[in-house]
Scaffold this active site. Structure first.
Site, mmCIF file in Angstrom:
data_model
loop_
_atom_site.group_PDB
_atom_site.id
_atom_site.type_symbol
_atom_site.label_atom_id
_atom_site.label_comp_id
_atom_site.label_asym_id
_atom_site.label_seq_id
_atom_site.Cartn_x
_atom_site.Cartn_y
_atom_site.Cartn_z
ATOM 1 N N ASP A 80 36.905 46.077 26.371
ATOM 2 C CA ASP A 80 36.688 46.179 24.922
ATOM 3 C C ASP A 80 35.353 45.586 24.499
ATOM 4 O O ASP A 80 34.839 45.906 23.431
ATOM 5 C CB ASP A 80 37.817 45.472 24.171
ATOM 6 C CG ASP A 80 37.978 44.022 24.606
ATOM 7 O OD1 ASP A 80 37.282 43.159 24.051
ATOM 8 O OD2 ASP A 80 38.797 43.765 25.505
ATOM 9 N N ASP A 128 35.873 47.640 41.031
ATOM 10 C CA ASP A 128 37.069 46.848 41.312
ATOM 11 C C ASP A 128 36.651 45.390 41.460
ATOM 12 O O ASP A 128 35.989 45.014 42.424
ATOM 13 C CB ASP A 128 37.710 47.369 42.606
ATOM 14 C CG ASP A 128 38.995 46.657 42.969
ATOM 15 O OD1 ASP A 128 39.189 45.505 42.549
ATOM 16 O OD2 ASP A 128 39.806 47.247 43.702
ATOM 17 N N ASP A 177 39.145 38.611 32.216
ATOM 18 C CA ASP A 177 39.789 39.069 30.984
ATOM 19 C C ASP A 177 40.626 40.294 31.332
ATOM 20 O O ASP A 177 40.213 41.433 31.108
ATOM 21 C CB ASP A 177 38.722 39.393 29.938
ATOM 22 C CG ASP A 177 39.313 39.872 28.622
ATOM 23 O OD1 ASP A 177 40.540 39.738 28.439
ATOM 24 O OD2 ASP A 177 38.548 40.396 27.795
#
Length: 273
Positions: free
Chosen positions: A87, A138, A157
């Site tokens: 985000d 990853d 996060d």
């Protein structure tokens, strides 16, 4: 415009209800992604049926996960690794620290990043900043290969330990993170909501202890989650309880930093069951 009630199932016996306008929906290769709008909470992101943040209160979570570790360092952080956080809220808060020289962000799910850039752009930091490098990668694999003692901060996060985030709560992952942290560096990761998911905090805490000499628990009151969320913070040197820089945010300040480490007795009891 279509409106309906959407319910987030927290446990088999409890849910949160939102009167929503649907904004976006997609099944990515990793998870089910939804973006809704609610009159009280604003737009909010849902992954696999779990609310990740809302526009109304996301700053509490993002300021905690950035400023608590950054303020506890002996020197202002310069090189940062962010795992997850598609985000962009963590990037936004990190960009308020002028001493930072580089931020590498690894997000495994490109669709989360694309959707948030389109529908939740106000949450995100500035990805045109030359200090920021964003990769679809990853994070668990990356920390096995990155050079030792490369980062002042590693901020994880991620979602709860289900789906693609499971590998981010293993002993192996924590040991690799410790390896790439500088001797005085800090690692932080959310450890879910003890009220509803009491197994996550002790699991993460004890596994992280296998990698870090110092592991501490902190908390933040994020209203949309329904109760306080836990974080674990790892250090190879000393405690993170004392803030060493006077960062100020809408939520965070040095007094809040100190209070974040005051853990309720029933959280402590969870660690000894």
């Amino acid at each position: 415009m279509t409106r309906y009630w959407w319910f987030e199932k927290i446990t088999p016996h409890y849910s949160h209800g939102y009167n929503v306008i649907p904004i976006y929906e997609k099944r990515t290769p990793y998870q089910h992604l939804l973006i809704y709008k609610n009159q009280l909470w604003g737009r909010f992101l849902v992954l696999d049926g779990i609310t990740q943040f809302t526009e109304k209160d996301e700053f509490i979570y993002h300021e905690t996960i950035v400023f608590c570790p950054a303020a506890s360092l002996d020197f202002p952080p310069e090189n940062i690794l962010v795992i997850g956080g598609g985000d962009g809220g963590v990037i936004r808060e990190l960009q308020k620290i002028p001493e930072i020289k580089s931020i590498l962000q690894l997000e495994i799910d490109q669709e989360v990043f694309k959707a948030c850039q389109k529908y939740l752009r106000e949450i995100a930091g500035d990805y045109s900043d030359p200090r920021v490098e964003f990769r679809i990668a990853d994070g668990a694999k990356f920390v096995t290969e990155a050079p030792a003692e490369s980062y002042d901060l590693v901020i994880v996060d991620c979602t709860d330990p289900i789906g693609p985030a499971v590998v981010l709560y293993t002993e192996e992952f924590y040991k690799n993170v410790a390896r790439i942290l500088k001797p005085t560096g800090r690692f932080i990761q959310q450890a879910s909501i003890p009220r509803f998911y009491p197994e996550t905090l002790p699991m993460a805490y004890y596994r992280a202890q296998k990698a870090f000499p110092v592991v501490e628990i902190l908390r933040a009151p994020v209203p949309c989650y329904g109760d306080e969320i836990a974080f674990i913070m790892g250090s190879k040197s000393d405690s993170s309880r004392q803030p060493k820089r006077p960062y100020q945010g809408r939520f965070y300040n040095p007094e809040v930093h100190l209070a974040s480490f005051a853990i309720p007795s029933w959280w402590q009891d969870l660690l000894h069951k």
